[in-house]
Design an enzyme around this catalytic site. Sequence first.
Site, PDB file in Angstrom:
ATOM      1  N   GLU A 161       0.851  -1.194   0.000  1.00 27.32           N
ATOM      2  CA  GLU A 161       0.000   0.000   0.000  1.00 27.32           C
ATOM      3  C   GLU A 161       0.885   1.242   0.000  1.00 27.32           C
ATOM      4  OE1 GLU A 161      -3.262   0.081   2.702  1.00 27.32           O
ATOM      5  OE2 GLU A 161      -3.655  -2.067   2.415  1.00 27.32           O
ATOM      6  N   CYS A 201      -2.658  -7.174   5.442  1.00 35.08           N
ATOM      7  CA  CYS A 201      -2.087  -8.381   4.841  1.00 35.08           C
ATOM      8  C   CYS A 201      -1.268  -9.222   5.803  1.00 35.08           C
ATOM      9  CB  CYS A 201      -1.276  -7.990   3.611  1.00 35.08           C
ATOM     10  SG  CYS A 201      -2.386  -7.461   2.313  1.00 35.08           S
TER      11      CYS A 201
END
Length: 469
Positions: free
Chosen positions: A154, A279
């Site tokens: 990200e 994640c």
Amino acid sequence: MRIAVVGSGYVGLVTGACFADLGHEVVLVDNDEKKLEALRTGKVPIHERFLPELLERHGGGRIKFSGDLQAATRASEAIFIAVGTPPTESGDADMSYVESVAREISGAVESYKVVVEKSTVPVYTNQWIQTIIMRNGTEPEMFDIASNPEFLREGTAVTDFLYPDRIVVGVETERAAEVMRQIYGPLTSGWYYGRADAIPRPDRAQAPPRLIITSAKSAELIKHASNAFLAMKISFINAVASICETVGANVQQVCDGLGTDSRIGPRFLNPGIGYGGSCFPKDLTAFRAVAKESGYDFRLLEEVIRINEEQRHRFLRKVRSVLWTLRGKKLGVLGLAFKGGTDDTRESPALLLVQELLHEGCRVCAYDPAAMERAKEELGSGIEFATDAYEAAKGADAVLILTEWEEFATLDLERLRGAVKYPIVLDGRNLYDPAVMTEHGFSYYSVGRPPALREETHAARASAHNGRP
Ligand code: UDX
Ligand code: UDX
């Protein structure tokens, strides 16, 4: 190619926008009508560099947004599943969204399709998707499944997609492999990188990338194993940082010595308050669970998770050892996102620490360049929000740096010194050289390095080490 991407979240949106920039026709599908409306009016719901440019460039053109998955399936040659795979109570991945999407796809297969797992999924998911689609009446020769895990970080997801270290494709037939080669052809041929309007190449990029064709199961495992290894590397250096603190070594120097070994490498060796995000935490518990189901007791991952949790608790103890009592103390907190460069606060160590500090009775004034909206949803009215770092530091008993935003590493230290009540900085991301902080009159505490005290005396240094005032 005509491609449908199901799930316009952090992964799906970036995947669809980048596919459009490669020249494909993309339908981005989502079941959240509000999100679709926002996207159609050009709003970008996530903080990703270059994503606004790509959506601006292709929105209404090569990119369409739709809530009708079956129509999108009929109109596409490949359907990428990028819906959430959040952790369940027991820690394994909740695959119910993936299953419902697979079932819905099945009702619309009128010509050969490749159904692609883009979401991070446990091994065997490939087989389950195949079973669900056939169980709902689709002939086996009408589709193939592919696993195409994403390695997007990200904040840099667009460049990670367009300049990947490698593209992994897990397929069971040559027909499916051919479709995937065509989809990624603009990258593997190097054609994309010759374009004048290509997204700028990041420093470390090695273009064109390799396309690695594996079995479906191997591709699914590559994703889990990659994330688990990266998280293990972070927990390893955090454990070494704790040892450095007890013996008085400097983890920065240890990292330099470690990272220059080409087999280890310097990246992902930044000690801090631990990893977070949507994640690593989820993927580690999912990998642990799927390994156990397959009969392997992967206890190493438990230790990676334990060290990561412990890192945050150590930092809280450090704050207490510096401030003595916490109740009523005013803390200026810099950073709420789980890492710099993103607005995402999912499993953010910064946010978890703020909740623990509030629980201890601290008053918190926080600033984050992108994540305050999402933090407000999680924290409610529990804390004050500032418009910049200096306002957050105003009248603070101490300043805490919890997220590695670039702008927190280049603060005007004179201005910061003038804002605080006491010149104390506890840096959970080791953004500063301790000597620079003491030169500016701060007592500076970080991770894995000795405290740097402004009234530098050996006695003060020694005792601060053992948490005594
Ligand atoms: C998700 C997974 O969390 C991650 O592990 C995987 O690698 C990729 O997909 P992310 O994009 O961050 O990552 O998920 P999220 O931001 O939650 O986006 C999922 C999107 O799918 C949401 O927009 C949601 O509205 C949509 N969705 C979910 C559907 O369209 N249909 C569904 O049935 C469920
Ligand atoms: C990660 C993986 O890097 C990516 O390949 C995968 O597709 C998704 O998960 P992401 O979670 O977006 O990406 O961010 P990443 O940059 O990996 O950072 C994860 C966490 O680790 C953050 O909380 C970050 O602050 C922390 N981190 C990272 C460290 O504490 N030290 C490091 O050296 C690197």
